[in-house]
Design a protein around this motif. Structure first.
Motif, PDB file in Angstrom:
ATOM      1  N   ARG A   1      12.493  33.936  75.356  1.00 28.98           N
ATOM      2  CA  ARG A   1      11.952  35.268  75.054  1.00 28.98           C
ATOM      3  C   ARG A   1      12.620  35.750  73.780  1.00 28.98           C
ATOM      4  N   ASN A   2      11.816  36.066  72.786  1.00 28.97           N
ATOM      5  CA  ASN A   2      12.348  36.585  71.533  1.00 28.97           C
ATOM      6  C   ASN A   2      12.931  37.976  71.741  1.00 28.97           C
ATOM      7  N   PRO A   3      13.951  38.341  70.964  1.00 26.96           N
ATOM      8  CA  PRO A   3      14.486  39.706  71.069  1.00 26.96           C
ATOM      9  C   PRO A   3      13.398  40.724  70.716  1.00 26.96           C
ATOM     10  N   PRO A   4      13.320  41.823  71.464  1.00 26.45           N
ATOM     11  CA  PRO A   4      12.304  42.848  71.185  1.00 26.45           C
ATOM     12  C   PRO A   4      12.564  43.581  69.878  1.00 26.45           C
ATOM     13  N   THR A   5      11.548  44.298  69.414  1.00 31.55           N
ATOM     14  CA  THR A   5      11.683  45.146  68.230  1.00 31.55           C
ATOM     15  C   THR A   5      12.401  46.440  68.615  1.00 31.55           C
ATOM     16  N   ILE A   6      12.833  47.197  67.619  1.00 30.10           N
ATOM     17  CA  ILE A   6      13.453  48.494  67.871  1.00 30.10           C
ATOM     18  C   ILE A   6      12.440  49.424  68.533  1.00 30.10           C
ATOM     19  N   GLU A   7      11.183  49.389  68.086  1.00 26.95           N
ATOM     20  CA  GLU A   7      10.137  50.207  68.709  1.00 26.95           C
ATOM     21  C   GLU A   7      10.054  49.904  70.208  1.00 26.95           C
ATOM     22  N   HIS A   8      10.086  48.627  70.543  1.00 27.27           N
ATOM     23  CA  HIS A   8      10.043  48.176  71.940  1.00 27.27           C
ATOM     24  C   HIS A   8      11.214  48.778  72.726  1.00 27.27           C
TER      25      HIS A   8
ATOM     26  N   CYS B   1      15.730  51.893  89.035  1.00 31.87           N
ATOM     27  CA  CYS B   1      14.969  51.383  87.891  1.00 31.87           C
ATOM     28  C   CYS B   1      15.875  50.435  87.105  1.00 31.87           C
ATOM     29  N   PHE B   2      15.388  49.222  86.835  1.00 29.26           N
ATOM     30  CA  PHE B   2      16.173  48.222  86.112  1.00 29.26           C
ATOM     31  C   PHE B   2      15.432  47.728  84.874  1.00 29.26           C
ATOM     32  N   ARG B   3      16.188  47.469  83.828  1.00 33.28           N
ATOM     33  CA  ARG B   3      15.658  46.857  82.613  1.00 33.28           C
ATOM     34  C   ARG B   3      15.952  45.359  82.644  1.00 33.28           C
ATOM     35  N   GLU B   4      14.994  44.583  82.185  1.00 34.34           N
ATOM     36  CA  GLU B   4      15.154  43.132  81.992  1.00 34.34           C
ATOM     37  C   GLU B   4      15.619  42.380  83.229  1.00 34.34           C
TER      38      GLU B   4
ATOM     39  N   ARG C   1       9.609  35.658  85.911  1.00 35.74           N
ATOM     40  CA  ARG C   1       9.351  36.449  84.708  1.00 35.74           C
ATOM     41  C   ARG C   1      10.435  37.494  84.533  1.00 35.74           C
ATOM     42  N   LEU C   2      10.724  37.847  83.281  1.00 34.53           N
ATOM     43  CA  LEU C   2      11.617  38.947  82.966  1.00 34.53           C
ATOM     44  C   LEU C   2      10.765  40.180  82.712  1.00 34.53           C
ATOM     45  N   THR C   3      11.112  41.288  83.325  1.00 32.54           N
ATOM     46  CA  THR C   3      10.352  42.522  83.154  1.00 32.54           C
ATOM     47  C   THR C   3      11.044  43.413  82.125  1.00 32.54           C
ATOM     48  N   ASP C   4      10.271  44.276  81.479  1.00 30.72           N
ATOM     49  CA  ASP C   4      10.898  45.280  80.628  1.00 30.72           C
ATOM     50  C   ASP C   4      11.534  46.359  81.503  1.00 30.72           C
ATOM     51  N   LEU C   5      10.804  46.793  82.516  1.00 32.24           N
ATOM     52  CA  LEU C   5      11.311  47.753  83.508  1.00 32.24           C
ATOM     53  C   LEU C   5      10.722  47.404  84.861  1.00 32.24           C
ATOM     54  N   CYS C   6      11.495  47.607  85.896  1.00 34.92           N
ATOM     55  CA  CYS C   6      10.920  47.512  87.231  1.00 34.92           C
ATOM     56  C   CYS C   6      11.607  48.517  88.134  1.00 34.92           C
ATOM     57  N   VAL C   7      10.845  49.031  89.069  1.00 34.84           N
ATOM     58  CA  VAL C   7      11.351  49.982  90.050  1.00 34.84           C
ATOM     59  C   VAL C   7      11.347  49.269  91.400  1.00 34.84           C
ATOM     60  N   VAL C   8      12.510  49.315  92.054  1.00 33.83           N
ATOM     61  CA  VAL C   8      12.679  48.647  93.350  1.00 33.83           C
ATOM     62  C   VAL C   8      13.377  49.594  94.313  1.00 33.83           C
TER      63      VAL C   8
ATOM     64  N   VAL D   1       6.788  47.555  84.486  1.00 30.80           N
ATOM     65  CA  VAL D   1       6.307  48.011  83.185  1.00 30.80           C
ATOM     66  C   VAL D   1       6.612  46.929  82.158  1.00 30.80           C
ATOM     67  N   GLU D   2       5.590  46.548  81.392  1.00 31.46           N
ATOM     68  CA  GLU D   2       5.762  45.611  80.280  1.00 31.46           C
ATOM     69  C   GLU D   2       5.292  46.299  79.006  1.00 31.46           C
ATOM     70  N   VAL D   3       6.077  46.172  77.931  1.00 35.34           N
ATOM     71  CA  VAL D   3       5.698  46.686  76.622  1.00 35.34           C
ATOM     72  C   VAL D   3       5.234  45.497  75.785  1.00 35.34           C
ATOM     73  N   VAL D   4       4.020  45.593  75.271  1.00 38.25           N
ATOM     74  CA  VAL D   4       3.392  44.494  74.537  1.00 38.25           C
ATOM     75  C   VAL D   4       3.982  44.390  73.137  1.00 38.25           C
ATOM     76  N   SER D   5       4.229  43.160  72.724  1.00 39.29           N
ATOM     77  CA  SER D   5       4.601  42.856  71.347  1.00 39.29           C
ATOM     78  C   SER D   5       3.616  41.803  70.840  1.00 39.29           C
ATOM     79  N   PRO D   6       3.573  41.571  69.531  1.00 36.86           N
ATOM     80  CA  PRO D   6       2.566  40.619  69.020  1.00 36.86           C
ATOM     81  C   PRO D   6       2.588  39.257  69.709  1.00 36.86           C
ATOM     82  N   GLU D   7       3.772  38.749  70.063  1.00 38.48           N
ATOM     83  CA  GLU D   7       3.835  37.426  70.692  1.00 38.48           C
ATOM     84  C   GLU D   7       3.639  37.464  72.201  1.00 38.48           C
TER      85      GLU D   7
END
Length: 190
Positions: free
Chosen positions: A35-42, A66-69, A80-87, A110-116
């Motif tokens: 997984r490529n590092p996300p952008t600052i916007e992400h 709520c957890f990131r990654e 899969r790695l998530t951007d956010l998940c609530v458990v 929650v997944e935030v879309v990036s070009p790749e």
């Protein structure tokens, strides 16, 4: 998507895999995918949503986290790695001293879309999360300036797309008051 030289790895091996370079991988059909590092916007969008969801969890006095990654096991040799998940706290407690890869479905992903990640977020993760029976999945797409909220109905996702100043409708957080443009504005540094 770049794959590592490892030709095949089990889910159990994935939980303890460390190649020493600090990279993050998803496990897809027994193969590690970098997984490529996300952008600052992400990062900014994820941070905004994390803060908003944490505040709503606290406001509702809920026993959710709520957890990131964090990871979510979506198949025999798939995670899969998530951007956010609530458990639930119970789900987190089960993993307290092990890798943060949930084997039971989170309440919300929650997944935030990036070009790749367009194909991965809209197609692959959508079908895998539905098969895992994740009740709610958000696809936050800054490329199209829209947010898709997918609610599980009879094993398939029913999709509602929100744009501009529309408030997101969530089954998990029915009183959450966030408009789409607030989320995408959070991704700007201006």
């Amino acid at each position: 998507m770049v794959s590592t030289p490892v030709t095949s790895i089990t889910f159990e091996e994935y939980l303890t895999y460390d190649d020493g370079n600090g990279s993050h991988y998803e496990l897809v059909d027994g193969k590690l995918e970098l997984r490529n590092p996300p952008t600052i916007e992400h990062f900014l969008i994820v941070s905004f949503l994390d803060t908003a969801l944490e505040a709503e969890i606290k406001r509702c006095n809920s026993t959710w986290l709520c957890f990131r990654e964090s990871g979510v096991r979506t198949g025999r040799n798939k995670s899969r790695l998530t951007d956010l998940c609530v458990v639930t706290v119970e789900q987190a407690r089960e993993l307290l001293n092990s890798s943060a890869v949930f084997e039971s479905p989170p309440l919300l992903i929650v997944e935030v879309v990036s070009p790749e990640s367009v194909k991965r977020d809209y197609r692959h993760k959508r079908s895998e999360y539905a098969a895992l029976e994740v009740p709610e999945y958000w696809i936050v797409d800054p490329l199209e300036a829209e947010i898709s909220v997918l609610l599980l109905e009879d094993g398939l996702y029913e999709e509602t797309v929100f744009t501009t100043n529309q408030q997101i409708g969530s089954r998990t957080f029915p009183e959450l008051a966030i408009a789409v443009d607030q989320i995408f504005t959070a991704g700007n540094l201006s």
